[in-house]
Structures are given as structure tokens and as C-alpha cells.
Write a protein that holds these residues in place. Sequence first.
Motif, mmCIF file in Angstrom:
data_model
loop_
_atom_site.group_PDB
_atom_site.id
_atom_site.type_symbol
_atom_site.label_atom_id
_atom_site.label_comp_id
_atom_site.label_asym_id
_atom_site.label_seq_id
_atom_site.Cartn_x
_atom_site.Cartn_y
_atom_site.Cartn_z
ATOM 1 N N UNK A 107 0.831 -1.209 0.000
ATOM 2 C CA UNK A 107 0.000 0.000 0.000
ATOM 3 C C UNK A 107 0.863 1.256 0.000
ATOM 4 N N UNK A 108 1.935 1.238 0.804
ATOM 5 C CA UNK A 108 2.832 2.395 0.856
ATOM 6 C C UNK A 108 3.547 2.579 -0.479
ATOM 7 N N UNK A 109 4.082 1.484 -1.025
ATOM 8 C CA UNK A 109 4.760 1.555 -2.324
ATOM 9 C C UNK A 109 3.789 2.026 -3.398
ATOM 10 N N UNK A 110 2.559 1.551 -3.312
ATOM 11 C CA UNK A 110 1.525 1.960 -4.266
ATOM 12 C C UNK A 110 1.282 3.461 -4.190
ATOM 13 N N UNK A 111 1.220 3.990 -2.965
ATOM 14 C CA UNK A 111 1.031 5.432 -2.782
ATOM 15 C C UNK A 111 2.184 6.239 -3.339
ATOM 16 N N UNK A 112 3.409 5.734 -3.121
ATOM 17 C CA UNK A 112 4.593 6.421 -3.651
ATOM 18 C C UNK A 112 4.560 6.435 -5.174
ATOM 19 N N UNK A 113 4.159 5.335 -5.774
ATOM 20 C CA UNK A 113 4.065 5.268 -7.234
ATOM 21 C C UNK A 113 3.106 6.324 -7.783
ATOM 22 N N UNK A 114 1.957 6.454 -7.163
ATOM 23 C CA UNK A 114 0.974 7.422 -7.645
ATOM 24 C C UNK A 114 1.459 8.855 -7.458
ATOM 25 N N UNK A 115 2.174 9.106 -6.370
ATOM 26 C CA UNK A 115 2.726 10.446 -6.156
ATOM 27 C C UNK A 115 3.770 10.777 -7.214
ATOM 28 N N UNK A 116 4.621 9.799 -7.525
ATOM 29 C CA UNK A 116 5.635 10.016 -8.561
ATOM 30 C C UNK A 116 4.986 10.255 -9.925
ATOM 31 N N UNK A 117 3.961 9.483 -10.219
ATOM 32 C CA UNK A 117 3.281 9.642 -11.506
ATOM 33 C C UNK A 117 2.550 10.977 -11.583
ATOM 34 N N UNK A 118 2.086 11.471 -10.424
ATOM 35 C CA UNK A 118 1.295 12.712 -10.400
ATOM 36 C C UNK A 118 2.173 13.958 -10.443
ATOM 37 N N UNK A 119 3.313 13.921 -9.760
ATOM 38 C CA UNK A 119 4.092 15.145 -9.568
ATOM 39 C C UNK A 119 5.455 15.125 -10.237
ATOM 40 N N UNK A 120 5.751 14.114 -11.040
ATOM 41 C CA UNK A 120 7.009 14.093 -11.791
ATOM 42 C C UNK A 120 6.706 13.908 -13.270
ATOM 43 N N UNK A 121 7.772 13.966 -14.056
ATOM 44 C CA UNK A 121 7.599 13.839 -15.504
ATOM 45 C C UNK A 121 7.704 12.397 -15.979
ATOM 46 N N UNK A 122 7.728 11.460 -15.057
ATOM 47 C CA UNK A 122 7.818 10.056 -15.466
ATOM 48 C C UNK A 122 6.579 9.660 -16.270
ATOM 49 N N UNK A 123 6.775 9.005 -17.406
ATOM 50 C CA UNK A 123 5.637 8.691 -18.296
ATOM 51 C C UNK A 123 4.891 7.427 -17.882
ATOM 52 N N UNK A 124 4.439 7.392 -16.634
ATOM 53 C CA UNK A 124 3.760 6.205 -16.128
ATOM 54 C C UNK A 124 2.324 6.527 -15.771
ATOM 55 N N UNK A 125 1.442 5.616 -16.123
ATOM 56 C CA UNK A 125 0.048 5.696 -15.697
ATOM 57 C C UNK A 125 -0.307 4.378 -15.037
ATOM 58 N N UNK A 126 -0.727 4.453 -13.783
ATOM 59 C CA UNK A 126 -1.006 3.235 -13.027
ATOM 60 C C UNK A 126 -2.502 2.991 -12.920
ATOM 61 N N UNK A 127 -2.850 1.723 -12.907
ATOM 62 C CA UNK A 127 -4.248 1.375 -12.660
ATOM 63 C C UNK A 127 -4.585 1.728 -11.215
ATOM 64 N N UNK A 128 -5.808 2.140 -11.001
ATOM 65 C CA UNK A 128 -6.232 2.567 -9.660
ATOM 66 C C UNK A 128 -6.887 1.418 -8.919
ATOM 67 N N UNK A 129 -6.763 1.439 -7.576
ATOM 68 C CA UNK A 129 -7.452 0.427 -6.774
ATOM 69 C C UNK A 129 -8.737 0.991 -6.186
ATOM 70 N N UNK A 130 -9.155 2.156 -6.683
ATOM 71 C CA UNK A 130 -10.469 2.659 -6.301
ATOM 72 C C UNK A 130 -10.428 3.794 -5.299
ATOM 73 N N UNK A 131 -11.600 4.160 -4.812
ATOM 74 C CA UNK A 131 -11.736 5.250 -3.850
ATOM 75 C C UNK A 131 -11.308 4.782 -2.467
ATOM 76 N N UNK A 132 -11.466 5.679 -1.472
ATOM 77 C CA UNK A 132 -11.048 5.360 -0.112
ATOM 78 C C UNK A 132 -11.672 4.097 0.438
ATOM 79 N N UNK A 133 -12.994 3.977 0.297
ATOM 80 C CA UNK A 133 -13.674 2.790 0.821
ATOM 81 C C UNK A 133 -13.297 1.541 0.047
ATOM 82 N N UNK A 134 -13.089 1.680 -1.260
ATOM 83 C CA UNK A 134 -12.748 0.529 -2.096
ATOM 84 C C UNK A 134 -11.362 -0.008 -1.778
ATOM 85 N N UNK A 135 -10.379 0.886 -1.602
ATOM 86 C CA UNK A 135 -9.032 0.398 -1.316
ATOM 87 C C UNK A 135 -8.960 -0.213 0.072
ATOM 88 N N UNK A 136 -9.799 0.282 0.992
ATOM 89 C CA UNK A 136 -9.825 -0.309 2.327
ATOM 90 C C UNK A 136 -10.341 -1.749 2.261
#
Length: 239
Positions: A107-136
Motif C-alpha cells: 500500500x505504501x509503495x503503491x502510494x509512492x508510485x501514484x505520487x511520482x506519476x502525479x508530480x514528476x515527468x515520469x511517463x507512467x500511468x497506473x491502474x487505480x485500486x479505487x476510492x477510499x472505501x474501495x481500497x480499504x
Amino acid sequence: MKKTKVNPKVVSDIFYEQFKWSLWFLCILVAIHIVVLFFFPNSEAGIVNFFEFSSYSTAVFMLVCGIMAVYVFFTSHVQQGVTRKEVYLGVVIGAFGLALFLTLVPLVVNGVEFLLAEYTALPFTFTSIGSGSEWLVEAIFYLLNILTYYLVGWLIGVGYYRFGWIIGFLFIAAAILALSLNDYFLKDDNISSAIPWIPDIQVYASTPAAIAGSLVLIAVLLAVMRLLTKRMAIKMYAN
């Protein structure tokens, strides 16, 4: 009634040993995922996120840890004068701790991946595991799934350790049944057509029913393991 006794040292020793195994496993898994990110082209649907990417491998890793538990921990601890019950509790609590750790890290690594994809120029798009309730819910399912795999591995290990390889095959059959039930509860695997006494309902569609079914399966496995290890002969080896 005699109180259940937990030996903190046994619990910490068992958890720490498996924790070291898990660090090697996670480092290798992260390295493989990085290779996938940089050497395989991105798809329109996105690269599978680390949480989803790790699910199958982590389940297999927990299965192997469960198989090894009886050979690594029971023999060595009983030789040192620890009771079978204390080792049993140590393995159970250690398994819960390991399952929690191996759920939180992806979960932590997953969060880091999304932050990198969102705020850096890395050309990565990750599949989402859903909203707050869904990922829980997915995290709970992940935790229950890998914990069940550990207990099933432990069942196989004890079967071979105590009864030998011929009867051990029966434990593999029991393990397959347990994993089929686990998939039925947590992965929408319709096995009711193959096993007549399982109701033909979509358990996975109901989160409370899926979690309840998984918890019952885990409780049954824990009870069976206690019965199997309670008077199990320990194979002593010379130092």
C-alpha cells in the motif's frame, strides 16, 4: 480453566525470522516491478499498480513460509524446551504480524508510485485500486487472502512432517479445497457447480459475507492446526 500463555520471546523470534525473509522478498519484488516500469511500454489502461502486482507473489511467498514454519520453528524451539502450545501461538501471532506487514508495504509503495506519476515527468500511468472505501476493502481482502495462504502452507507442512509423504498427499487435497473456498469468498470464484454443498450465491458481491466466510475459514484452519500440533512428535536433530 487454564489460561492461554503467550511467550513474547517465541513470538518475537518467529516474527523477526520471517520478517527478514520478507525483506528479501519485497526487495526482489520491487526490483522486478521497476524493470517492468522502465522496460515494458505503457498501455492505455495503465501499468498494474504495485498493490495488485504483488498480490499473487505475496500469497505464494506466504504459502512457502507456512510450509517452512513447522520445520524451522517447531523443531528448534521444542528442542530448547519451549512447549508446543507456545510455539503454536508464536507461529499464529507471527503469521498475523507478517500478513499485516506484507499488506501495508505494498500500500505504501503503491502510494509512492501514484505520487511520482502525479508530480514528476515520469511517463507512467497506473491502474487505480479505487476510492477510499474501495481500497480499504481491497486491503482487508489482501490481508485475509495472504493469511489464509500462510495457514494452508502450514497445514501442508505439518501433514508431511507428521504423517510422511503418502498421507501428505491428502493434506494437499485439503489445501486445494481450502484455497478454493478462499477464492470463493474473496475472488468471486464460482465453485458451487463443482462442489454441490456450496450455495450458488455471489459471496464476493457482499463484502460482509465475504469477510465473514474468510474469517470462518481461517478459524477452522487455526483449530485444525492446533489439533495437529498439540501432540505432534518432534524430530530431534543433533547439533
